[in-house]
Motif scaffolding. Structure first.
Motif, PDB file in Angstrom:
ATOM      1  N   GLU A   1       0.988  14.163 116.126  1.00  0.00           N
ATOM      2  CA  GLU A   1       1.611  12.913 115.693  1.00  0.00           C
ATOM      3  C   GLU A   1       0.926  12.490 114.409  1.00  0.00           C
ATOM      4  OE1 GLU A   1       2.524   9.486 118.033  1.00  0.00           O
ATOM      5  OE2 GLU A   1       2.316  10.633 119.892  1.00  0.00           O
TER       6      GLU A   1
ATOM      7  N   TYR B   1      13.069  13.414 115.654  1.00  0.00           N
ATOM      8  CA  TYR B   1      12.979  12.677 114.386  1.00  0.00           C
ATOM      9  C   TYR B   1      12.349  13.502 113.270  1.00  0.00           C
ATOM     10  CZ  TYR B   1       8.123  11.554 115.777  1.00  0.00           C
ATOM     11  OH  TYR B   1       6.804  11.621 116.159  1.00  0.00           O
ATOM     12  N   ASP B   2      12.961  13.356 112.094  1.00  0.00           N
ATOM     13  CA  ASP B   2      12.479  14.095 110.920  1.00  0.00           C
ATOM     14  C   ASP B   2      11.254  13.425 110.295  1.00  0.00           C
ATOM     15  OD1 ASP B   2      14.812  15.534 111.323  1.00  0.00           O
ATOM     16  OD2 ASP B   2      15.948  14.384 109.836  1.00  0.00           O
ATOM     17  N   THR B   3      11.201  12.112 110.392  1.00  0.00           N
ATOM     18  CA  THR B   3      10.189  11.304 109.689  1.00  0.00           C
ATOM     19  C   THR B   3       8.870  11.393 110.441  1.00  0.00           C
ATOM     20  OG1 THR B   3      12.042   9.814 109.248  1.00  0.00           O
ATOM     21  CG2 THR B   3       9.864   9.020 108.638  1.00  0.00           C
ATOM     22  N   HIS B   4       8.200  12.550 110.340  1.00  0.00           N
ATOM     23  CA  HIS B   4       7.043  12.704 111.214  1.00  0.00           C
ATOM     24  C   HIS B   4       5.769  12.091 110.666  1.00  0.00           C
ATOM     25  CE1 HIS B   4       6.967  16.743 109.197  1.00  0.00           C
ATOM     26  NE2 HIS B   4       5.709  16.408 109.073  1.00  0.00           N
TER      27      HIS B   4
ATOM     28  N   ALA C   1      16.735  10.595 112.265  1.00  0.00           N
ATOM     29  CA  ALA C   1      16.597  11.349 113.508  1.00  0.00           C
ATOM     30  C   ALA C   1      17.940  11.867 113.977  1.00  0.00           C
ATOM     31  CB  ALA C   1      15.974  10.454 114.583  1.00  0.00           C
TER      32      ALA C   1
ATOM     33  N   MET D   1      12.920   5.675 110.599  1.00  0.00           N
ATOM     34  CA  MET D   1      13.052   7.118 110.738  1.00  0.00           C
ATOM     35  C   MET D   1      14.481   7.608 110.581  1.00  0.00           C
ATOM     36  SD  MET D   1      12.678   7.897 114.809  1.00  0.00           S
ATOM     37  CE  MET D   1      10.908   7.722 114.799  1.00  0.00           C
TER      38      MET D   1
ATOM     39  N   SER E   1       8.964  14.731 117.345  1.00  0.00           N
ATOM     40  CA  SER E   1       9.131  15.029 115.916  1.00  0.00           C
ATOM     41  C   SER E   1       9.801  16.391 115.750  1.00  0.00           C
ATOM     42  CB  SER E   1       7.780  15.023 115.200  1.00  0.00           C
ATOM     43  OG  SER E   1       7.026  16.158 115.581  1.00  0.00           O
ATOM     44  N   ARG E   2      10.575  16.513 114.682  1.00  0.00           N
ATOM     45  CA  ARG E   2      11.179  17.823 114.414  1.00  0.00           C
ATOM     46  C   ARG E   2      10.087  18.865 114.194  1.00  0.00           C
ATOM     47  NH1 ARG E   2      15.885  19.519 114.095  1.00  0.00           N
ATOM     48  NH2 ARG E   2      16.716  17.405 114.167  1.00  0.00           N
ATOM     49  N   ASP E   3       8.974  18.410 113.633  1.00  0.00           N
ATOM     50  CA  ASP E   3       7.838  19.304 113.403  1.00  0.00           C
ATOM     51  C   ASP E   3       7.360  19.926 114.724  1.00  0.00           C
ATOM     52  OD1 ASP E   3       5.682  20.376 111.760  1.00  0.00           O
ATOM     53  OD2 ASP E   3       4.390  18.919 112.782  1.00  0.00           O
TER      54      ASP E   3
ATOM     55  N   ILE F   1       5.038   8.595 110.599  1.00  0.00           N
ATOM     56  CA  ILE F   1       5.607   7.323 111.045  1.00  0.00           C
ATOM     57  C   ILE F   1       4.941   6.166 110.306  1.00  0.00           C
ATOM     58  CG2 ILE F   1       5.727   5.757 113.030  1.00  0.00           C
ATOM     59  CD1 ILE F   1       7.561   8.072 113.380  1.00  0.00           C
TER      60      ILE F   1
END
Lengths: 421, 165
Positions: free
Chosen positions: A198, B152-155, B130, B128, B52-54, B157
């Protein structure tokens, strides 16, 4: 000096030789921030860069930061790990863009294809001798002196640290015996695996983040979830330890010996109004062969190692200017975790991170701090006298001694006059 | 998520309208409240994750939230309203068009979502970008989420995530 002291008389920004008064200047002054990067992050400190298991194959890299400088942790062909700065020695371009990737047998700058070994030695570039004898580099160009910045690396039970200072003391000495004991309690040599990441941007000075994890006093007050659902009490059996240099610390709570069996240990309901509807969320299992149910270790300058119930994570603090930082959470477990333990780690992660039942409050409170102190008069200070004025270890939680200790080390490294208690 | 071979595009307009209405009612329970209504959009045993997409693309299930029952969702709604400290904010979900397929598990619905957040001072920012990956089933004539995976792409935050997404 003709009477007017600028805030850059840094020895003088501290009102006395102790650390019970912390000047708000150090959270917002850009010149002090620049000196922190230089003296602390690029100086003689050991900085966390990642876990060895994140780069299993030859050529694998993880991109990270030390201070604001970008570095790459790379697995080399011989299995060892190198850490180099992610900046081409030609004209400064970033070499690797992904957070993770594989760079193959060599590092190559995408701009002009200057090429380096995985240790950062410059090996070649296109048209080195020009075309038909015209252009290219002069024969006196010294390839050997034009490599990437190579950092000193040490690995401790799978955790990789690096330093810009090749003369830094060995890592074990840097940590000291007490911190080593608690570091190796969690990183006990078993194979590690990453459970997930995260990342969050928190708009406050990086030191406020470190202070938060050295502040057990707030945990039983701010975190209504822990209090309401009976997961943390300030009167729990506990311990706060600081190292000899005062910059590192570990705080822990210890499960009452009479408290139930280990499968449900730690969960008690303090406020009958709030009971968890579904207790499966938190069913912790003591996993390190002792009764410590929560431990938070902070290593100077910017690493936090958290073991709360079964959520294990490194939290890496990346400064982003005086008023902001990025917090990178690497949740991990062990290669020998069974499915039940994996489920515990995934569920209990609800407590942590940017939406965590516990740490959501922290990110919010930390921004309140930065907003509150912004623009304060130069001589205003934070007051740190909970638990007295010293920086010693304790057997209770109502204390700010770990924060006072952090600033002892800070003043020393920054050349702000050696603090005394 | 596995693409079940049997997935068939849903063309029945009435089903598509009902699924769209479910999604709109769902985001309204968060944006407009009351948050106590949010858990009722799920089946008793369910999976709600925000990943997260990551992490997702590397096969890591770790999410910023992960709930497996209506009980856990109720606990989140309760804690958010009564046991958390945060600056007040307004959340606004904006959904894109939905792609709905019928599979052996139920309806599979996918749509893009962007979520804006407005601070007490009145500044609006993008929280975000997402995607919702949902499995929707019909129980006693009511459509519910059996799974809602918010990827979500916006990792990175911005600060914290207070409300469900």
């Amino acid at each position: 000096m003709d009477g007017i002291q600028t805030p850059l008389d840094k020895k003088d920004i501290w009102s006395d030789a102790g650390t019970t008064r912390v000047p708000y200047q150090i959270y917002q002054n850009p010149e002090i921030y620049a000196e922190e990067l230089e003296h602390i992050f690029y100086g003689s400190s050991w900085n966390y860069v990642g876990l060895e298991c994140e780069v299993p194959e030859s050529g694998d890299y993880r991109r990270n930061f030390i201070g604001e400088r970008e570095i790459l942790m790379i697995r080399k062909n011989d299995g060892s790990i190198s850490v180099v700065e992610n900046r081409c020695a030609h004209r400064g371009a970033q070499l690797c863009q992904g957070l993770f990737g594989n760079t193959g047998a060599a590092l190559m700058c995408p701009y002009h294809q200057w090429t380096y070994t995985l240790d950062g030695e410059l090996t070649g570039m296109p048209f080195k001798r020009g075309i038909k004898g015209k252009g290219g580099l002069n024969s006196d160009f010294d390839m050997k002196t034009r490599g990437l910045t190579n950092l000193k690396v040490e690995i401790l039970n799978g955790v990789v640290f690096a330093s810009f200072d090749h003369d830094v003391v060995p890592l074990e000495e840097y940590l000291g015996p007490d911190m080593m004991q608690y570091f190796t309690r969690i990183f006990d040599g078993r194979g590690l695996r990453v459970v997930g990441y995260e990342r969050q941007i928190i708009d406050c000075n990086w030191k406020l983040q470190m202070e938060n994890l050295k502040d057990p006093y707030h945990a039983g007050i701010l975190h209504l979830f822990l209090i309401s659902f009976g997961l943390f009490r300030l009167d729990q059996e506990s311990k706060c330890l600081v190292d000899d240099n005062k910059g590192h610390s570990v705080l822990m709570t210890i499960k009452d010996s009479e408290e139930g069996n280990e499968d449900t240990g730690g969960v008690r309901i303090a406020a009958p109004d709030f009971t968890l509807t579904d207790h499966d969320l938190i069913q912790p299992l003591l996993e390190f062969g002792d009764r410590i149910s929560l431990s938070i270790q902070t290593l100077f300058p910017s690493l936090i190692i958290q073991a709360q119930c079964n959520t294990l994570a490194t939290r890496h603090v990346l400064p982003k200017g005086p008023g902001s930082h990025e917090l990178v959470w690497t949740f991990f477990g062990f290669e020998d975790d069974d499915d039940a333990m994996n489920d515990r780690r995934l569920r209990q992660a609800n407590l942590m991170g940017s939406a965590g039942y516990v740490t959501l409050d922290d990110a919010e409170a930390l921004e309140f701090s930065q907003l509150g102190l912004a623009g304060s008069p130069e001589d205003e200070v934070a007051v740190l006298e909970i638990g007295g004025k010293d920086c010693e270890s304790n057997d209770h939680l109502v204390t700010e001694s770990l924060i006072r200790g952090f600033y002892m080390r800070y003043r020393d490294v920054m050349g702000h006059g050696k603090a005394i208690t | 998520m596995d693409q079940t071979e049997a997935a068939q595009p849903v063309t029945d307009e009435s089903i598509l309208r009902r699924i769209e209405r479910l999604q709109l009612d769902y985001i309204s329970s968060i944006d407009d409240g009351p948050l106590d209504n949010w858990p009722q959009f799920f089946t008793e045993k369910c999976l709600y994750t925000v990943v997260s997409r990551d992490n997702h693309s590397r096969g890591m299930e770790l999410g910023v939230m992960r709930f497996e029952s209506v009980g856990m969702l109720i606990d989140r709604a309760t804690a958010t309203q009564h046991a958390a400290v945060f600056a007040p904010r307004i959340i606004r979900h904006v959904l894109g068009p939905m792609i709905v397929d019928e599979t052996g598990e139920g309806y599979r619905s996918r749509c893009n979502v962007v979520i804006y957040q407005t601070s007490p001072d009145g500044d609006t920012m993008l929280l975000m970008a997402a995607q919702y990956n949902d499995i929707i089933v019909e129980l006693d004539g009511v459509l519910k989420f059996k799974e809602k995976r918010v990827v979500y792409d916006t990792h990175r935050i911005p600060d914290s995530i207070v409300y469900p997404l």
